[in-house]
Design an enzyme around this catalytic site. Structure first.
Site, PDB file in Angstrom:
ATOM      1  N   ALA A  98       0.832  -1.196   0.000  1.00  0.00           N
ATOM      2  CA  ALA A  98       0.000   0.000   0.000  1.00  0.00           C
ATOM      3  C   ALA A  98       0.871   1.251   0.000  1.00  0.00           C
ATOM      4  O   ALA A  98       0.627   2.206  -0.746  1.00  0.00           O
ATOM      5  CB  ALA A  98      -0.921  -0.002   1.212  1.00  0.00           C
TER       6      ALA A  98
ATOM      7  N   SER B  28      30.909 -19.241 -22.347  1.00  0.00           N
ATOM      8  CA  SER B  28      31.514 -19.680 -21.096  1.00  0.00           C
ATOM      9  C   SER B  28      32.553 -20.743 -21.433  1.00  0.00           C
ATOM     10  O   SER B  28      32.750 -21.079 -22.589  1.00  0.00           O
ATOM     11  CB  SER B  28      30.444 -20.217 -20.152  1.00  0.00           C
TER      12      SER B  28
ATOM     13  N   LYS C   2      42.476 -17.661 -13.756  1.00  0.00           N
ATOM     14  CA  LYS C   2      41.072 -17.326 -14.046  1.00  0.00           C
ATOM     15  C   LYS C   2      40.587 -16.413 -12.934  1.00  0.00           C
ATOM     16  O   LYS C   2      40.418 -16.838 -11.791  1.00  0.00           O
ATOM     17  CB  LYS C   2      40.245 -18.611 -14.087  1.00  0.00           C
TER      18      LYS C   2
ATOM     19  N   LYS D  20      44.379 -22.116 -23.201  1.00  0.00           N
ATOM     20  CA  LYS D  20      43.854 -21.857 -24.547  1.00  0.00           C
ATOM     21  C   LYS D  20      44.872 -22.308 -25.584  1.00  0.00           C
ATOM     22  O   LYS D  20      46.086 -22.154 -25.372  1.00  0.00           O
ATOM     23  CB  LYS D  20      43.595 -20.358 -24.746  1.00  0.00           C
TER      24      LYS D  20
ATOM     25  N   ASP E 275       2.462   1.686  -3.377  1.00  0.00           N
ATOM     26  CA  ASP E 275       1.485   2.174  -4.341  1.00  0.00           C
ATOM     27  C   ASP E 275       1.236   3.669  -4.158  1.00  0.00           C
ATOM     28  O   ASP E 275       1.151   4.423  -5.123  1.00  0.00           O
ATOM     29  CB  ASP E 275       0.164   1.407  -4.153  1.00  0.00           C
TER      30      ASP E 275
END
Length: 722
Positions: free
Chosen positions: A59, A107, A143, A315, A62
């Site tokens: 209330a 990811s 990481k 990598k 609002d």
DNA sequence: GTGCCTCGAGTTCC
DNA sequence: CTCGAGGCAC
């Protein structure tokens, strides 16, 4: 710190505050109040939708929002661009603009031991057809445990910074990123377009200082440096971000107009030359033995780095080989994250409970005495299924050394993938003497549920026909979720409220679309309720109305039929083209035979299990009636029919071979067919075009021998104008 | 029949 | 994010 005469914040006296009439306010006072209300309502939105407990009653909320809207109507010039009145139920993610990544942010696959690293290396060599003798060169770098960010430079000028988001779409945090010192605003001599990717993080000391400051100022503290970094970057006020000690390491790139180098290592050197921080512990490694040595080195220095890392990333160094290796759906083939062992913590398992999922799956959950694991307090953990509790996997192999899990046990908890709490071990020596083995069937009976575990499956499910409230609510939540009807202002909270409502209930999807009609007939109107004003009720009805017209694939997905996810729904929509055709096929396809059944199975990507699930759903009278009530309310758009006019591939026979990176095989096929092409499985003299991805083998050779036109995936996408 | 690759579903905490 | 299972290529 309230100045004399300043009105108290409305939240201090609940919803019952009295304001000066809007019309009598002078612009200065109005501006001050608009500014204040904008902030308060926005904060309440965050608290409501985000992590914190709601700070306002519905209330009061609002009332605040209504007051702000009134002021904005009276003084439109003073309305702020970040006003929360524009949106219903704005979530934090909607407070930043969306940015779609031109090159997806993927990811990484995870590995936890040397064996998995060897498999990674073996897989790559096999894919590349390399001799057994020679070692591949990789890079190894820590990481960083932060959040990834993509920085877009055009003509060497930083024009956009975006978070990862779901990998496809992130959030525009440019203003905030500009306040980070490690991020250069310009890159002299950079290619015309360059997207630099890396990790935003906060150091240990800085994290401690920040939390101390937060405590002094009575603000909430952060659980760990990663949360602090994420919270700091995602501030609507870039001024706050500027005051937070954030750092950035560059380690990758997205779109770029020209290559940076020939190797990963060389590209990192270029990034460093542009002024980026790159991690000083990055190494070039020949072979897996060298990778593991690099891992050991990083692990040994971990405690003294001054920032959190959660593993080492490997990598393939050669960018040419990276390109040949390409991508699976969510991860590159040429990289892997070698994670540190997860942090473990012992605690007491207080209770095992059974949860019911949307499809009727019954999943056991462990209620734990709260314990901190990896900087987060955990009090629940998934127990997967009956076998997992018993200490055996689906094949009967022991897990946790064959130890079962019982209420009252001391258990060791970790967070799988640093997210999902799981149980690693049980201390049998501390097991209470009266601890009894958990019996699924008994427990279900106690709950008054009829369940069954189909032969060969590991999951218990509700027997057909039972739809307890939890399931009905979950189904409705699925129905209004993002990939389905996506109705703004009708989230889990509202669904639960409407489900329990007696005068204006929503118990099945069709009820959503009859809501406004029923409301109009009702004396107790929605706009008079707690949490709803005239405006919010009107907004909700409008949002629902906007979704009456909807694409076929969304409707099919929204039905929540088992085995039919977003992907399968797309395939079905493309195949049938219209709701009428789909509906007719589902009710006329008999039990495992007949033309309609054969037609369904002929769809690439649909097998017998999915087909049976679809047909079975429509064969249940109650389900079918509910679906038909829904369809009555909707205006379902037809899917695009195959277009043969003006399509460059109409009437041609196309073969896909090798690995597709930007789409799944089923997607590629469906799309080609939508353009009027015929997709074949093997190359023959009748083939017009071969689309070859990395790893193409015999089919590519045959195409060459037959002199058939062969193009790569990018050329194909250009050809069809995608 | 086997082995990959995806997708679907369920799950936790913020 | 992870597991289980469906679908398909070999």
């Amino acid at each position: 710190m309230s100045a004399p005469g300043e009105r108290e914040s409305p939240k201090d006296n609940g919803g019952a505050f009295v304001d000066s009439p809007v019309a009598s306010l002078d612009p200065g006072a109005a501006k001050a109040e608009i500014d204040r209300l904008t902030v308060e309502v926005t904060q309440a939105n965050h608290a409501y939708h985000g992590e914190d407990a709601p700070v306002l009653s519905d209330a009061a909320y609002d009332a605040l929002k209504r007051r702000l809207a009134e002021l904005e109507t009276r003084f439109p010039d003073l309305k702020r661009s970040d006003s929360p009145t524009e949106r219903v139920g704005a979530t934090p993610s909607e407070t930043f603009d969306k940015v779609s990544h031109r090159v997806r942010m993927l990811s990484l696959e995870n590995a936890f031991d040397a064996g998995e690293i060897d498999e990674f290396d073996t897989r790559i060599r096999r894919f590349l057809n390399l001799d057994a003798g020679e070692d591949l060169t990789y890079t190894a770098e820590p990481k960083i445990d932060g959040l990834s960010l993509s920085l877009r430079y055009v003509e060497g000028v930083l024009v956009q910074a975006a978070t990862r988001g779901d990998g496809e779409t992130g959030e525009n945090v440019t203003a905030n990123a500009r306040t980070i010192r490690d991020i250069p605003k310009s890159l002299p001599g950079a290619p015309a377009v360059l997207e630099v990717r890396g990790e935003v993080y906060m150091g240990h000391d800085e994290f401690q200082d920040l939390n101390a400051r937060q405590t002094r100022e009575g603000l909430k503290t952060f659980a760990n440096p990663r949360n602090a970094a994420a919270g700091s970057l995602r501030q609507l006020d870039a001024g706050i971000t500027a005051a937070r000690p954030l750092h950035f390491f560059a380690y990758a790139w997205g779109e770029m107009s020209e290559p940076l180098a020939d190797t990963q290592f060389g590209a990192l050197d270029r990034l460093a030359a542009f002024g980026f921080q790159t991690n000083p512990m990055t190494r070039e490694c020949k072979g897996t033995v060298a990778l593991l040595a690099a891992y050991a080195e990083v692990e040994q220095k971990r405690a003294t780095l001054g920032y959190d890392i959660d593993g080492v990333v490997y990598k393939v160094n050669s960018l040419a080989l990276q390109q040949r290796l390409g991508f699976r759906s969510t991860t590159p083939r040429w990289a892997i994250a070698h994670k540190f062992p997860a942090e473990l913590a012992w605690t007491r398992l207080e209770k095992i409970e059974i949860q019911v999922g949307r499809t009727g799956a019954l999943s056991p959950v462990a209620r734990l005495a709260p314990v901190t694991v990896g900087g987060v307090v955990v009090s629940n953990a998934t127990l997967h299924n009956e076998d997992y509790i018993a200490g055996r996997d689906a094949k009967g192999n022991p897990i946790r050394g064959g130890k079962d899990i019982r209420e009252g046990d001391w258990v060791q908890v970790y967070r799988a993938g640093d997210v999902i709490p799981k149980i690693a071990d049980v201390d049998l020596s501390k097991r209470p003497e009266d601890a009894r083995a958990f019996d699924f069937a008994t427990e279900l009976a106690r709950l008054g549920l009829r369940g069954l575990r189909p032969e060969g499956e590991s999951v218990w499910r509700l027997a057909e026909g039972q739809i307890p409230p939890e399931v009905a609510i979950e189904r409705l939540n699925h129905f209004v979720s993002r990939g389905a009807f996506d109705i703004e202002g009708l989230g889990p909270r509202q669904i639960e409220m409407f489900y329990a409502d007696d005068t204006l209930p929503i118990r099945e999807p069709a009820d959503i679309f009859t809501l406004a009609r029923r409301d109009a007939r009702n004396l107790s109107r929605l706009k008079n309720r707690d949490g709803f004003g005239e405006r919010s009720a009107g907004n909700l009805f409008q949002a629902i109305e906007d979704r009456r017209k909807i694409s076929l694939n969304r409707v099919i997905f929204a039905l929540g039929i088992r085995h039919v996810g977003e992907n399968a729904a797309n395939l079905l929509a493309r195949h049938y083209g219209s709701w009428t055709a789909f509906h007719h096929a589902m009710i006329s396809a008999g039990a495992g035979e007949g033309p309609a059944w054969d037609d369904l199975l002929a769809i690439d990507g649909v097998g017998a299990v999915m087909a049976a699930s679809l047909v079975g759903t429509f064969a249940q009278a109650a389900e079918r009636a509910s679906i038909e009530r829904l369809a009555e309310e909707l205006d379902v758009e037809d899917s695009r029919r195959p277009m043969t006019e003006g399509s460059p591939v109409a009437g041609k026979t196309v073969v896909f071979t090798g690995t597709l990176e930007k789409m799944t095989r089923a997607e590629a096929k469906a799309r080609a067919e939508a353009l009027g092409a015929k997709v074949a499985g093997s190359v023959s003299a009748k083939t017009d075009l071969v689309v070859a991805g990395p790893g193409a083998g015999s089919k590519a050779k045959q195409a060459e021998a037959l002199g058939i036109e062969m193009i790569d995936e990018d050329a194909w996408l250009r050809l069809i104008g995608a």
